[in-house]
Design a protein around this motif. Structure first.
Motif, PDB file in Angstrom:
ATOM      1  N   UNK A  43       0.811  -1.219   0.000  1.00  0.00           N
ATOM      2  CA  UNK A  43       0.000   0.000   0.000  1.00  0.00           C
ATOM      3  C   UNK A  43       0.845   1.270   0.000  1.00  0.00           C
ATOM      4  N   UNK A  44       1.892   1.298   0.800  1.00  0.00           N
ATOM      5  CA  UNK A  44       2.679   2.531   0.912  1.00  0.00           C
ATOM      6  C   UNK A  44       3.423   2.835  -0.387  1.00  0.00           C
ATOM      7  N   UNK A  45       4.006   1.806  -0.970  1.00  0.00           N
ATOM      8  CA  UNK A  45       4.690   1.996  -2.253  1.00  0.00           C
ATOM      9  C   UNK A  45       3.691   2.364  -3.350  1.00  0.00           C
ATOM     10  N   UNK A  46       2.500   1.756  -3.312  1.00  0.00           N
ATOM     11  CA  UNK A  46       1.474   2.081  -4.302  1.00  0.00           C
ATOM     12  C   UNK A  46       1.112   3.562  -4.261  1.00  0.00           C
ATOM     13  N   UNK A  47       0.838   4.049  -3.046  1.00  0.00           N
ATOM     14  CA  UNK A  47       0.428   5.447  -2.906  1.00  0.00           C
ATOM     15  C   UNK A  47       1.576   6.391  -3.243  1.00  0.00           C
ATOM     16  N   UNK A  48       2.790   6.026  -2.858  1.00  0.00           N
ATOM     17  CA  UNK A  48       3.953   6.851  -3.207  1.00  0.00           C
ATOM     18  C   UNK A  48       4.063   7.017  -4.717  1.00  0.00           C
ATOM     19  N   UNK A  75      -4.759  -3.075  10.419  1.00  0.00           N
ATOM     20  CA  UNK A  75      -3.524  -3.252   9.663  1.00  0.00           C
ATOM     21  C   UNK A  75      -2.971  -1.881   9.254  1.00  0.00           C
ATOM     22  N   UNK A  76      -1.700  -1.642   9.547  1.00  0.00           N
ATOM     23  CA  UNK A  76      -1.047  -0.386   9.150  1.00  0.00           C
ATOM     24  C   UNK A  76      -1.235  -0.195   7.652  1.00  0.00           C
ATOM     25  N   UNK A  77      -1.747   0.971   7.261  1.00  0.00           N
ATOM     26  CA  UNK A  77      -2.178   1.137   5.872  1.00  0.00           C
ATOM     27  C   UNK A  77      -2.026   2.586   5.422  1.00  0.00           C
ATOM     28  N   UNK A  78      -1.912   2.743   4.120  1.00  0.00           N
ATOM     29  CA  UNK A  78      -1.866   4.077   3.539  1.00  0.00           C
ATOM     30  C   UNK A  78      -2.836   4.180   2.382  1.00  0.00           C
ATOM     31  N   UNK A  79      -3.529   5.303   2.287  1.00  0.00           N
ATOM     32  CA  UNK A  79      -4.444   5.557   1.169  1.00  0.00           C
ATOM     33  C   UNK A  79      -4.029   6.857   0.479  1.00  0.00           C
ATOM     34  N   UNK A  83      -5.447  15.392  -5.016  1.00  0.00           N
ATOM     35  CA  UNK A  83      -5.310  16.854  -4.946  1.00  0.00           C
ATOM     36  C   UNK A  83      -6.624  17.548  -4.572  1.00  0.00           C
ATOM     37  N   UNK A  84      -7.757  16.871  -4.844  1.00  0.00           N
ATOM     38  CA  UNK A  84      -9.069  17.427  -4.491  1.00  0.00           C
ATOM     39  C   UNK A  84      -9.384  17.244  -3.007  1.00  0.00           C
ATOM     40  N   UNK A  85      -8.577  16.417  -2.313  1.00  0.00           N
ATOM     41  CA  UNK A  85      -8.828  16.136  -0.901  1.00  0.00           C
ATOM     42  C   UNK A  85      -9.542  14.822  -0.663  1.00  0.00           C
ATOM     43  N   UNK A  86     -10.074  14.205  -1.712  1.00  0.00           N
ATOM     44  CA  UNK A  86     -10.799  12.936  -1.578  1.00  0.00           C
ATOM     45  C   UNK A  86      -9.825  11.803  -1.241  1.00  0.00           C
ATOM     46  N   UNK A  87     -10.238  10.926  -0.329  1.00  0.00           N
ATOM     47  CA  UNK A  87      -9.438   9.756   0.024  1.00  0.00           C
ATOM     48  C   UNK A  87      -9.913   8.546  -0.765  1.00  0.00           C
ATOM     49  N   UNK A  88      -8.974   7.799  -1.353  1.00  0.00           N
ATOM     50  CA  UNK A  88      -9.303   6.545  -2.023  1.00  0.00           C
ATOM     51  C   UNK A  88      -8.211   5.524  -1.719  1.00  0.00           C
ATOM     52  N   UNK A  89      -8.605   4.261  -1.668  1.00  0.00           N
ATOM     53  CA  UNK A  89      -7.652   3.166  -1.496  1.00  0.00           C
ATOM     54  C   UNK A  89      -7.291   2.647  -2.882  1.00  0.00           C
TER      55      UNK A  89
END
Length: 210
Positions: A43-48, A75-79, A83-89
Motif C-alpha cells: 500500500x505505501x509503495x502504491x500510494x507513493x 492493519x497499518x495502511x496508507x491511502x 489533490x481534491x482532498x478525496x481519500x481513495x484506497x
C-alpha cells in the motif's frame, strides 16, 4: 473457516480499535479505486508511486478487518489523498473490496528507508486463550520477516534463511487449526437462529449448524 470482512465503521468492534488507538469516532469508509500496476500488500509503495504521477499525498492510518465474531484487527495502511482532498484506497485486496473501513492516523507513518512491517493491532471478541495464542503467532511471524528485511535490505522480496522459513511455515500451519478450534468451541453456545460465529452472515442453523 472464519469469514474475513471489512466491518461497519460505526460497529462495536471498530470502536474497540479506535479506543486502543485513542482515536474516538475516527473510522471512515474509503472507496477503492483501481490504478494500473498497483500491487496487493504494498500500500505505501502504491500510494507513493501514484502521488508522484498524479499529485496529492499519502494519508496514513489503519485498515480494519473483522474475523467472524472471533477478533478484529487493524492493519497499518496508507491511502491516497487526491489533490481534491478525496481519500481513495488504490491497493487491491483479496477478495476484492469496493470500499474499506479506515482509521486515519497521521502518527502512523511508514519508513520507506527500512521497509519494516508494523504489527497489526488485534483485539479478541471472545474469551478464549487460543485467540491470544493466535495473536502471538502473528507477531512472531512479523518479527521473522523484519529480521530478514534488516539483513537483506530493501527489495521486492524478503529472503528468509532455512531456519526462518521453516519456523514461519510451522507457525502458519498452526493458525487455521487454532481458529477452527475456537469457532467449533463457541458453536455449542450459539442458538440455531443466531448469527454463526464464523462471520458468514448466515444463521447458525444454515451454516455450521446445518
Amino acid at each position: 473457516m472464519v469469514t474475513i470482512f471489512s466491518p461497519d465503521a460505526h460497529s462495536h468492534p471498530v470502536s474497540l480499535i479506535e479506543e486502543r488507538l485513542g482515536l474516538v469516532d475516527a473510522a471512515i469508509v474509503v472507496p477503492f479505486e483501481s490504478v494500473p500496476q498497483t500491487r496487493e500488500r504494498f500500500c505505501f509503495e502504491n500510494v507513493r508511486d501514484v502521488t508522484a504521477d498524479k499529485g496529492g499525498e499519502i494519508a496514513y492510518g489503519w485498515l480494519v478487518w473483522q474475523h467472524g465474531n472471533i477478533f478484529v484487527e487493524a492493519e497499518h495502511h496508507g491511502v491516497w489523498r487526491k489533490p481534491t482532498g478525496e481519500l481513495v484506497c488504490v491497493t487491491p485486496q483479496t477478495p476484492p473490496e469496493e470500499a474499506i473501513t479506515f482509521i486515519p492516523d497521521p502518527s502512523a507513518t511508514y519508513d520507506f528507508d527500512k521497509g519494516l512491517h508494523t504489527n497489526n493491532i488485534r483485539i479478541s471478541l471472545v474469551n478464549d486463550s487460543r485467540v491470544q495464542e493466535f495473536f502471538k503467532i502473528c507477531e512472531e511471524q512479523t518479527e521473522i520477516l523484519n529480521v530478514a528485511r534488516l539483513r537483506c535490505g530493501l527489495g521486492p522480496t524478503v529472503e528468509l534463511s532455512h531456519s526462518e522459513a521453516l519456523r514461519h511455515y510451522e507457525l502458519e500451519m498452526k493458525k487455521p487449526t487454532l481458529m477452527n478450534e475456537v469457532v467449533m468451541s463457541h458453536l455449542s453456545r450459539v442458538g440455531r437462529n443466531e448469527p454463526c460465529p464464523c462471520g458468514s452472515g448466515k444463521k447458525y442453523k444454515k451454516c455450521h449448524g446445518a
